[in-house]
Motif scaffolding. Structure first.
Motif, PDB file in Angstrom:
ATOM      1  N   ASP A 119       0.663  -1.140  -0.111  1.00 17.89           N
ATOM      2  CA  ASP A 119       0.315   0.017   0.109  1.00 17.89           C
ATOM      3  C   ASP A 119       0.644   1.291  -0.034  1.00 17.89           C
ATOM      4  N   LEU A 120       2.129   1.096   0.619  1.00 18.50           N
ATOM      5  CA  LEU A 120       2.965   2.446   0.585  1.00 18.50           C
ATOM      6  C   LEU A 120       4.093   2.361  -0.365  1.00 18.50           C
ATOM      7  N   ASN A 121       3.854   1.406  -1.260  1.00 16.20           N
ATOM      8  CA  ASN A 121       4.805   1.199  -2.313  1.00 16.20           C
ATOM      9  C   ASN A 121       6.366   1.249  -1.819  1.00 16.20           C
ATOM     10  N   PHE A 122       6.756   0.827  -0.848  1.00 13.18           N
ATOM     11  CA  PHE A 122       8.174   0.139  -0.441  1.00 13.18           C
ATOM     12  C   PHE A 122       8.768  -0.620  -1.590  1.00 13.18           C
ATOM     13  N   PRO A 123      10.038  -0.023  -1.969  1.00 13.16           N
ATOM     14  CA  PRO A 123      10.874  -0.866  -2.793  1.00 13.16           C
ATOM     15  C   PRO A 123      11.393  -2.114  -2.302  1.00 13.16           C
ATOM     16  N   VAL A 124      10.684  -3.002  -1.671  1.00 11.94           N
ATOM     17  CA  VAL A 124      11.169  -4.139  -0.777  1.00 11.94           C
ATOM     18  C   VAL A 124      10.254  -5.036  -1.068  1.00 11.94           C
ATOM     19  N   LYS A 125      10.790  -6.474  -1.325  1.00  8.99           N
ATOM     20  CA  LYS A 125      10.403  -7.838  -1.545  1.00  8.99           C
ATOM     21  C   LYS A 125       9.909  -8.632  -0.284  1.00  8.99           C
ATOM     22  N   ILE A 126       8.870  -8.724   0.158  1.00  7.29           N
ATOM     23  CA  ILE A 126       8.587  -9.343   1.503  1.00  7.29           C
ATOM     24  C   ILE A 126       8.785 -10.926   1.198  1.00  7.29           C
ATOM     25  N   MET A 127       9.521 -11.642   1.806  1.00 10.70           N
ATOM     26  CA  MET A 127       9.756 -13.344   1.573  1.00 10.70           C
ATOM     27  C   MET A 127       9.636 -13.878   2.944  1.00 10.70           C
ATOM     28  N   PRO A 128       8.184 -14.538   2.852  1.00 10.04           N
ATOM     29  CA  PRO A 128       7.729 -15.271   4.034  1.00 10.04           C
ATOM     30  C   PRO A 128       8.436 -16.699   4.124  1.00 10.04           C
ATOM     31  N   ILE A 129       8.946 -17.245   5.171  1.00  9.36           N
ATOM     32  CA  ILE A 129       9.781 -18.159   5.166  1.00  9.36           C
ATOM     33  C   ILE A 129       9.020 -19.359   6.534  1.00  9.36           C
ATOM     34  N   PRO A 130       8.853 -20.575   6.010  1.00 11.40           N
ATOM     35  CA  PRO A 130       7.879 -21.394   7.017  1.00 11.40           C
ATOM     36  C   PRO A 130       8.681 -21.508   8.410  1.00 11.40           C
TER      37      PRO A 130
END
Lengths: 290, 290
Positions: free
Chosen positions: A163-174
């Motif tokens: 929503d705030l357009n951060f230039p970051v990719k979130i990586m969810p890890i089990p």
């Protein structure tokens, strides 16, 4: 391995890395690192040129009656683990460095918070998104790694970034677990020996719920009741919640028709444990380790 | 000059510039460009490798009774000015591109808002910091340029950037004026001929207040009353406020003992005009053009 204490130095290093086209993988933590964190660091190491680990126990995400003061800390051990996992930079700011004065701007999370832990931890996720906004600006990561044990946190952070357009990719890890199934957590050290024995049943109860779905059960209430009974029969912990919601939107369902999260929080004497399983409508688990 | 409409393309261009060590100077606007904007673009051009201009009329910063729908637009003229000032990239997203769905995270400004325009424009600065947070993440500027005509905006944005550690330097640029002193503004086009004549007296009134301080007057109330009388005697506009506050903290004072802002807002038939002068305790103006 470089240890950085100031915002200014960390930002300078981040900018230098950008300018030399080094990708930054980032693992934000509150320290007291365990295997779960190590898994995040390993993924970050694999997928980026530079790994930044931050250790900051963020007062803003603790409620007035929560355990900020006695949140476990072990800086020396954390540094050893960081070295071992090939971390390039450990960012360890003081509270004063992160919050030199009261904030003139406040962040509030609107969605995905009035369920699960958000319901009983008012303001918790506001504190999480505030510190992450600051940390993302300071560390400037390409990818940031989060454990799915805090699945609600993953959902909220994905909302923040999108929503705030951060230039970051979130990586969810089990979630990483002990041999008997207990999810790794910094707070596990607060379990008594008897409680530690019982704690494994949180996961077993969630697995029981998942198995019901695999066998064809679709009705939320039936699954939740089974999980509650399982936990109550096996532990002396006090159930805070057992919930079944869509994932990642965290919306209510009566019947399971899409990917869901089955999650629980149980209060033991000195530790409140959380755990969850995310599975498809047929009960299959599809989010697995990279 | 490149015109970019999507967030994704703008972010890709920004990242490419980072990687080639090009500094980005950024001028965020709502379009309908005038000499004030041109001054910002000229400063940005002088001090950076790449100049990005954004044109986006941000619905979030307009109140329900404000002029979002009839805020003036002239895309063609804006493009001409951008070309003329050597802008490299014009970022012109649609409302749908910037706000594809409701925001899961909300930004609220705590300080510096319950004075000046903030008092009568509830939520205005929340909308400003929200869109700027997004735009800073999309454009990734090294320096961002703001006109001091919106001095409260400059103060609020400096708070935003400092408190949330944005890696952006805020560059405040003095107000550009018509020959007779009227501050340049997109909304001046809404003045009737008679109002346009009167509008210059806002600045003259502020100058009168400043002169009083130069002559030794220290008491806020006396200065404000003089300014109010001046405006009322020279215009048929309705005074919204005349205020004298510390700058940039925007705190109340009785006696002038530090840098202050003397500011006014006056409602004319179809346009609400604002203006201000920032001066030292001896009445001298020290913030000047670069």
């Amino acid at each position: 391995m470089k240890v950085v204490h100031t915002v200014r130095e960390m930002q300078q290093i981040a900018l230098q890395n950008k300018q030399t086209n080094q990708t930054i993988g980032y693992v934000p933590t509150m320290g007291f690192l365990h295997d779960g964190h190590q898994r995040l660091l390993q993924s970050a190491k694999k997928e980026n040129d530079i790994v930044v680990l931050s250790i900051f126990v963020n007062p803003l995400q603790f409620g007035p009656n929560e355990d900020f003061d006695r949140y476990p800390r072990d800086e020396e051990h954390d540094r050893e683990i960081a070295e071992q996992e090939g971390v390039d930079i450990v960012f360890m700011p003081s509270v004063r460095e992160m919050y030199p004065s009261s904030l003139s701007v406040q962040l509030n999370v609107n969605n995905r918070t009035n369920v699960l832990c958000g319901r009983s931890r008012e303001g918790h996720f506001d504190g999480v998104v505030t510190v992450l906004t600051k940390l993302f600006h300071i560390v400037m990561p390409d990818k940031a790694y989060f454990g799915l044990k805090d699945a609600q946190q993953v959902a909220v952070v994905e909302g923040l970034v999108k929503d705030l357009n951060f230039p970051v990719k979130i990586m969810p890890i089990p979630t990483v677990r002990e041999q008997d199934g207990l999810a790794k957590s910094s707070r596990n050290v607060y379990l008594s020996k008897e409680e530690r024995e019982q704690a494994k049943y949180l996961y077993h109860a969630l697995q029981h719920g998942q198995q019901l779905v695999k066998k064809g059960e679709k009705t939320k209430d039936i699954i939740i009741n089974e999980v509650i009974q399982f936990i109550n029969s096996k532990t002396r912990g006090k159930i805070d919640y057992v919930e079944l919601l869509t994932f990642p939107n965290l919306e209510q369902v009566d019947q399971i028709n899409e990917r869901v999260i089955l999650a629980t929080a149980v209060q033991f004497e000195r530790a409140r444990l959380i755990d969850n399983i995310i599975f498809e409508k047929n009960g299959e688990i599809t989010i697995t380790s990279s």
